[in-house]
Design an enzyme around this catalytic site. Structure first.
Site, PDB file in Angstrom:
ATOM      1  N   HIS A  27       0.845  -1.201   0.000  1.00 19.37           N
ATOM      2  CA  HIS A  27       0.000   0.000   0.000  1.00 19.37           C
ATOM      3  C   HIS A  27       0.884   1.256   0.000  1.00 19.37           C
ATOM      4  O   HIS A  27       0.629   2.204  -0.744  1.00 19.37           O
ATOM      5  CB  HIS A  27      -0.873   0.066   1.264  1.00 19.37           C
ATOM      6  CG  HIS A  27      -1.927  -0.998   1.368  1.00 19.37           C
ATOM      7  ND1 HIS A  27      -2.095  -1.775   2.467  1.00 19.37           N
ATOM      8  CD2 HIS A  27      -2.892  -1.384   0.486  1.00 19.37           C
ATOM      9  CE1 HIS A  27      -3.112  -2.603   2.294  1.00 19.37           C
ATOM     10  NE2 HIS A  27      -3.611  -2.397   1.098  1.00 19.37           N
ATOM     11  N   LYS A  51     -19.197  -5.229   7.406  1.00 23.92           N
ATOM     12  CA  LYS A  51     -17.963  -6.010   7.297  1.00 23.92           C
ATOM     13  C   LYS A  51     -17.074  -5.843   8.520  1.00 23.92           C
ATOM     14  O   LYS A  51     -16.052  -6.511   8.637  1.00 23.92           O
ATOM     15  CB  LYS A  51     -17.179  -5.566   6.052  1.00 23.92           C
ATOM     16  CG  LYS A  51     -17.764  -6.058   4.756  1.00 23.92           C
ATOM     17  CD  LYS A  51     -16.781  -5.780   3.624  1.00 23.92           C
ATOM     18  CE  LYS A  51     -17.322  -6.142   2.265  1.00 23.92           C
ATOM     19  NZ  LYS A  51     -16.505  -5.593   1.193  1.00 23.92           N
ATOM     20  N   ARG A 102      -1.812  -5.789  -8.860  1.00 23.48           N
ATOM     21  CA  ARG A 102      -0.795  -6.784  -8.501  1.00 23.48           C
ATOM     22  C   ARG A 102      -0.601  -7.821  -9.594  1.00 23.48           C
ATOM     23  O   ARG A 102       0.495  -8.220  -9.903  1.00 23.48           O
ATOM     24  CB  ARG A 102      -1.194  -7.497  -7.209  1.00 23.48           C
ATOM     25  CG  ARG A 102      -0.947  -6.668  -5.988  1.00 23.48           C
ATOM     26  CD  ARG A 102      -1.621  -7.236  -4.793  1.00 23.48           C
ATOM     27  NE  ARG A 102      -3.042  -6.973  -4.863  1.00 23.48           N
ATOM     28  CZ  ARG A 102      -3.843  -6.975  -3.819  1.00 23.48           C
ATOM     29  NH1 ARG A 102      -3.382  -7.274  -2.644  1.00 23.48           N
ATOM     30  NH2 ARG A 102      -5.115  -6.684  -3.955  1.00 23.48           N
ATOM     31  N   SER A 139      -3.111  -7.724   2.590  1.00 24.57           N
ATOM     32  CA  SER A 139      -3.315  -7.665   4.046  1.00 24.57           C
ATOM     33  C   SER A 139      -3.795  -9.018   4.574  1.00 24.57           C
ATOM     34  O   SER A 139      -3.356  -9.478   5.629  1.00 24.57           O
ATOM     35  CB  SER A 139      -4.360  -6.603   4.395  1.00 24.57           C
ATOM     36  OG  SER A 139      -3.945  -5.344   3.953  1.00 24.57           O
TER      37      SER A 139
END
Ligand code: ADP
Length: 177
Positions: A27, A51, A102, A139
Site C-alpha cells: 500500500h 464487514k 498486482r 493484508s
C-alpha cells in the site's frame, strides 16, 4: 515570480481507497507513487458496518496506523468513507481513483469497478503496477501468515508489526478461554 496562470492552476486530487486491515508496504509503495503524480492524495479507509466484524483492526486503528506511515508524505492525508467512493470523490473534488494492480487476476474486477465508477460521476481510475517485490502482498495473507507465526517483518512497517503481533496474541488468548 508568480505567473498569472499559477493562480488558476487546477489542483489535481486523487484518492487511494481500501480497507487497509492493516496497511502493508505494498500500500505504502502505491501511496508514495501516487503522491508524486498528484498535488493532493487522500488515503480513504472504507468503513462498512456489515464487514466490521471480519476486520482485525477498527476503523480508528487503521486510520491511526495510516496517519503514522503517511506522515512522511506532505501532500497525503487520511480519511474514512462510508457508502459510495464516488460520492466521497464528488464531495471532495477528487478527480482520480488510484489503484495498485498486482496481477492479471486483479484486473477483471478493477476494470469493472473503474467503468462503473466513471459511469456514476466524473472520475478517472488510474492503475499503478505494483512493484514486483510486493506483487504477492495482501493484508489478508499477512494476517494469515502472522497468525501461524510466520515472519512478516519485511512486509509491514515496524509500528504495524508491533500492533499486529499484539492483536493476534490477544485473539489467540480469547480463543483459548
Ligand atoms: P480491499 O480490501 O479493498 O481489497 P486493500 O486494503 O487490501 O483493499 O487494498 C487497497 C488497495 O491497495 C487495493 O485496491 C490495491 O489497489 C492496493 N494494493 C493492495 N495491496 C497492494 C500491493 N501489494 N501492491 C500494490 N497495491 C496494493
Amino acid at each position: 515570480m508568480t505567473q498569472p496562470d499559477d493562480q488558476e492552476r487546477v489542483i489535481r486530487r486523487a484518492v487511494c481507497p481500501g480497507s487497509f486491515d492493516p496497511v502493508t508496504n505494498g500500500h505504502i509503495d502505491i501511496i508514495s507513487r501516487a503522491s508524486q503524480l498528484f498535488d493532493e492524495v487522500v488515503v480513504a479507509v472504507g468503513v462498512n458496518k456489515n464487514k466490521s466484524r471480519g476486520r482485525l483492526f477498527t476503523a480508528e486503528e487503521r486510520i491511526s496506523m495510516l496517519e503514522k506511515v503517511c506522515a512522511d508524505f506532505p501532500n497525503v492525508t487520511v480519511a474514512s468513507f462510508e457508502g459510495l467512493l464516488t460520492t466521497f470523490c464528488e464531495e471532495r473534488g477528487i478527480g482520480a481513483i488510484v489503484k495498485g494492480l498486482r496481477a492479471v487476476s486483479d484486473f477483471d474486477y478493477e476494470l469493472q469497478m473503474a467503468q462503473m465508477n466513471s459511469s456514476l460521476v466524473d472520475v478517472e481510475t488510474v492503475f499503478i503496477p505494483t512493484s514486483p517485490e510486493y506483487s504477492f502482498l495482501a493484508s489478508s495473507l499477512v494476517k494469515e501468515v502472522a497468525t501461524f507465526g510466520g515472519d512478516v517483518s519485511s512486509l509491514v512497517p515496524a509500528d504495524v508489526l508491533t500492533l499486529l503481533t499484539a492483536r493476534l496474541a490477544e485473539r489467540a488468548r480469547e480463543q483459548d478461554e
